[in-house]
Motif scaffolding. Structure first.
Motif, PDB file in Angstrom:
ATOM      1  N   ASP A 173       0.841  -1.055  -0.059  1.00 34.46           N
ATOM      2  CA  ASP A 173      -0.117  -0.218  -0.044  1.00 34.46           C
ATOM      3  C   ASP A 173       0.739   1.265  -0.168  1.00 34.46           C
ATOM      4  O   ASP A 173       1.766   1.228   0.780  1.00 34.46           O
ATOM      5  N   ARG A 232       0.847   5.855  -0.828  1.00 27.06           N
ATOM      6  CA  ARG A 232      -0.346   7.155  -1.086  1.00 27.06           C
ATOM      7  C   ARG A 232       0.371   8.398  -1.166  1.00 27.06           C
ATOM      8  O   ARG A 232       1.604   8.210  -0.603  1.00 27.06           O
ATOM      9  N   ASP A 277      -0.151  12.335  -0.041  1.00 24.48           N
ATOM     10  CA  ASP A 277      -0.938  13.471   0.424  1.00 24.48           C
ATOM     11  C   ASP A 277      -0.310  14.630  -0.051  1.00 24.48           C
ATOM     12  O   ASP A 277       1.063  14.944  -0.093  1.00 24.48           O
ATOM     13  N   THR A 281      -5.088  13.048   1.122  1.00 22.41           N
ATOM     14  CA  THR A 281      -4.780  12.085   0.299  1.00 22.41           C
ATOM     15  C   THR A 281      -5.300  12.162  -0.939  1.00 22.41           C
ATOM     16  O   THR A 281      -6.516  12.254  -1.096  1.00 22.41           O
ATOM     17  N   LYS A 304      -3.617   6.915  -4.084  1.00 24.37           N
ATOM     18  CA  LYS A 304      -3.492   5.873  -3.370  1.00 24.37           C
ATOM     19  C   LYS A 304      -3.406   4.764  -4.214  1.00 24.37           C
ATOM     20  O   LYS A 304      -4.116   4.459  -5.237  1.00 24.37           O
ATOM     21  N   TYR A 334       3.804   8.067   1.403  1.00 28.69           N
ATOM     22  CA  TYR A 334       3.780   6.826   2.405  1.00 28.69           C
ATOM     23  C   TYR A 334       3.931   5.650   1.582  1.00 28.69           C
ATOM     24  O   TYR A 334       3.127   5.346   0.721  1.00 28.69           O
ATOM     25  N   PHE A 368       2.679   2.026   3.387  1.00 27.44           N
ATOM     26  CA  PHE A 368       2.131   1.716   4.586  1.00 27.44           C
ATOM     27  C   PHE A 368       1.789   2.768   5.281  1.00 27.44           C
ATOM     28  O   PHE A 368       1.488   3.824   4.770  1.00 27.44           O
ATOM     29  N   ASP A 369       2.242   2.981   6.568  1.00 31.33           N
ATOM     30  CA  ASP A 369       2.294   4.214   7.379  1.00 31.33           C
ATOM     31  C   ASP A 369       3.530   4.697   7.551  1.00 31.33           C
ATOM     32  O   ASP A 369       3.655   5.781   8.423  1.00 31.33           O
ATOM     33  N   ARG A 370       4.512   4.323   6.963  1.00 34.10           N
ATOM     34  CA  ARG A 370       6.035   5.004   7.000  1.00 34.10           C
ATOM     35  C   ARG A 370       5.996   6.300   6.058  1.00 34.10           C
ATOM     36  O   ARG A 370       5.838   6.134   4.706  1.00 34.10           O
ATOM     37  N   LYS A 371       6.562   7.171   6.502  1.00 38.64           N
ATOM     38  CA  LYS A 371       6.716   8.437   5.509  1.00 38.64           C
ATOM     39  C   LYS A 371       7.986   8.222   4.831  1.00 38.64           C
ATOM     40  O   LYS A 371       8.978   7.949   5.663  1.00 38.64           O
TER      41      LYS A 371
END
Ligand code: ZN
Length: 203
Positions: free
Chosen positions: A130, A132, A134, A139, A142, A191, A193-196
């Motif tokens: 995943d 994305r 922003d 966002t 995606k 990002y 996953f949730d890692r910048k």
């Protein structure tokens, strides 16, 4: 080093730009002068009024190779990251209309943002990543690598028929839907996953 990129690799993005479904990967290149290192600002060039962001998973090649079989392609990279394939859409359309190569719309200076990388050992399944983009905290793009028309390994197998892969080469693997113009003052954060993976401003 060189940057090899694949165009039109996500079905939803092809719909938004009115592209047909490709039968073979559509490959193009960017020179090393196109690289914009992590978190440096991107200055909108004076030759375009419509520079679009295209967030893409990127792959760092770590072995020398040519004519790489798809089943061995995974041995040629150990890191996956996130980048932006900046595209001067107005120039691209003009050149496309004439049937010319649209090189300058994608290969210009700073048109290849290279963010952070993570080890593939941290990723459960390379074909289920995943990611994305922003813009100003919202966002706008995606994607998930499972929606690629040509997988990373398929891209490597195809492109290495024409180009020798060298250590340090970078692959841009295509953008999902949601591309759009950037404007002065925008903040782009990417990002996996949730890692910048990157965070920079448009100037
Ligand atoms: Zn792209």
């Amino acid at each position: 080093m060189k940057i090899l990129a694949i165009g039109q690799n996500y079905v939803e993005h092809n719909k938004e730009l009115d592209h047909a479904h490709p039968e073979e990967p559509m490959v193009f290149m960017k020179p090393d002068t196109a690289i914009l290192r992590k978190n440096r600002p991107f200055y909108i060039p004076d030759f375009s009024n419509d520079v679009h962001h295209e967030v893409e998973l990127i792959v760092k090649i770590n072995r020398l190779g040519k004519n790489i079989a798809k089943k061995f392609a995974h041995r040629y990279y150990a890191e996956i990251g996130l980048g932006v394939d900046f595209t001067a859409r107005d120039i691209q359309w003009k050149l496309k209309e004439k049937g010319y190569p649209w090189e300058i719309s994608k290969a210009f200076d700073n048109a290849a943002v290279i963010g952070d990388f993570m080890s593939v050992t941290e990723i459960e399944n390379v074909q289920n990543i995943d990611f994305r983009l922003d813009v100003n905290g919202k966002t706008v793009q995606k994607g998930n690598s499972k929606d690629m028309i040509f997988s990373i390994d398929a891209f490597i197998a195809y492109a290495s028929r024409f180009f020798t892969f060298k250590i340090g080469d970078i692959l841009f693997t295509g953008t999902p839907s949601g591309v759009g113009p950037v404007k002065v003052g925008d903040r782009l954060e990417g990002y996996i996953f949730d890692r910048k993976m990157f965070d920079f401003k448009i100037k």
